[in-house]
Enzyme design. Structure first.
Site, PDB file in Angstrom:
ATOM      1  N   GLN A   1      -5.175  -1.981   9.399  1.00 29.48           N
ATOM      2  CA  GLN A   1      -4.964  -3.290   8.784  1.00 29.48           C
ATOM      3  C   GLN A   1      -5.560  -4.404   9.651  1.00 29.48           C
ATOM      4  OE1 GLN A   1      -3.496  -3.852   5.690  1.00 29.48           O
ATOM      5  NE2 GLN A   1      -4.175  -5.950   5.972  1.00 29.48           N
TER       6      GLN A   1
ATOM      7  N   ASP B   1     -11.758   1.951   3.296  1.00 31.19           N
ATOM      8  CA  ASP B   1     -11.988   0.515   3.122  1.00 31.19           C
ATOM      9  C   ASP B   1     -13.471   0.206   2.938  1.00 31.19           C
ATOM     10  OD1 ASP B   1      -9.815  -1.179   2.930  1.00 31.19           O
ATOM     11  OD2 ASP B   1      -9.422  -1.196   5.079  1.00 31.19           O
TER      12      ASP B   1
ATOM     13  N   LYS C   1       0.830  -1.206   0.000  1.00 27.73           N
ATOM     14  CA  LYS C   1       0.000   0.000   0.000  1.00 27.73           C
ATOM     15  C   LYS C   1       0.868   1.261   0.000  1.00 27.73           C
ATOM     16  CE  LYS C   1      -3.822  -2.488   2.068  1.00 27.73           C
ATOM     17  NZ  LYS C   1      -4.435  -2.994   3.299  1.00 27.73           N
TER      18      LYS C   1
END
Length: 284
Positions: A97, A120, A53
């Site tokens: 995460q 997300d 990322k």
């Protein structure tokens, strides 16, 4: 004739180049998109994802700020960090995460992230907006799946679509996105009867079960489009998906490989969401 291999690496690169160009245009207006990535613990796979990322952010010109916290981090400490990131106007997107250590409640963390910075698309507000047809961030992997299909030249309208898997991360949202594109959608799962017959009539099949050989050649009609979201290891330790790739590709019209199919698209769509977040927040 063997199926066309849908190249996720090439399509994801196209998207990242588009994001890079749009980011440069945004910077000319004095706006620099910024993503905060939070990693708790020492999970090796998570470290790889976070590093990928960061690389994507660098490529696209998006500022990336990393917070790497020890396994012993308390839930209250993580919540305090998220509160700080929510309030920081220079940060447009927040990504925590997953998975988190067992002593931290993932739902509490997801709820704490501002919906405006939830790149997300895990926050219930964004999920609800998606399901009611409103405008919001699109969940990265499902949105990437749609891009793979559409940018490969295949129309979803009026197609019989089967999704195998009902997770909140892939199965349910990809079904909603296919429905939004006017597909006729059936969701299958571990309790589904006659899975073979349901798949056999499908024009598009998305497989996201986490189990090798969930989809075999005898379940696929000639000319179907197959999207494999799985990430498994075979007996030789090589990466493979949920689809019996070598045999299914002989009857499918198009198919995604593992690796190199859906995987690269997830990060590309994350970059797109970060850009969108920066644009939306600049109007506030």
């Amino acid at each position: 004739m063997s199926a066309k291999i849908i190249d996720g690496k090439a399509i994801s690169l196209d998207i990242k180049q588009e994001v890079k160009k749009q980011t440069e245009q945004l910077k000319q207006k004095g706006i620099t998109p910024c993503l905060a990535v939070v990693l708790v613990g020492e999970d090796s796979a998570s470290k790889v994802y976070v590093n990928n990322k960061k690389k994507a952010c660098d490529f696209c010109g998006i500022t990336s700020i990393s917070y790497e916290l020890p396994e012993s981090t308390k839930e209250s400490e993580l919540l305090e960090l998220i509160k700080k990131l929510n309030q920081d106007k220079s940060i447009n997107g927040i990504l925590v995460q997953l998975p988190l250590p067992k002593h931290i409640n993932e739902n509490h963390i997801i709820l704490a992230i501002s919906p405006q910075k939830d790149v997300d698309c895990f926050h219930p507000q964004n999920v609800g907006t998606l399901y009611t047809g409103g405008k919001c961030f699109l969940p990265c992997t499902p949105a990437g799946i749609l891009e793979l299909i559409q940018r490969s030249g295949y129309d979803i309208t009026a197609k019989e679509c089967v999704v195998i898997g009902r997770s909140n991360i892939v199965g349910k949202p990809v079904a909603m996105l296919l429905l939004r594109e006017n597909g006729t959608v059936t969701i299958c799962h571990s309790k589904t009867k006659n899975l073979h017959d349901i798949c056999k009539r499908a024009d598009i099949i998305v497989v996201a079960t986490g189990k090798r050989n969930t989809l075999t050649r005898d379940m696929v009609k000639q000319g179907a489009i197959i999207i494999d979201v799985g990430m498994n290891r075979n007996e030789e330790g090589k990466l493979c998906g949920d689809v019996d790739f070598e045999n299914v590709k002989e009857v499918a019209r198009a198919i995604t490989p593992v690796p190199g199919g859906v995987g690269p698209m997830t990060i590309a769509m994350l970059m797109k969401n970060c850009l969108t977040a920066a644009e939306l927040q600049s109007y506030c």
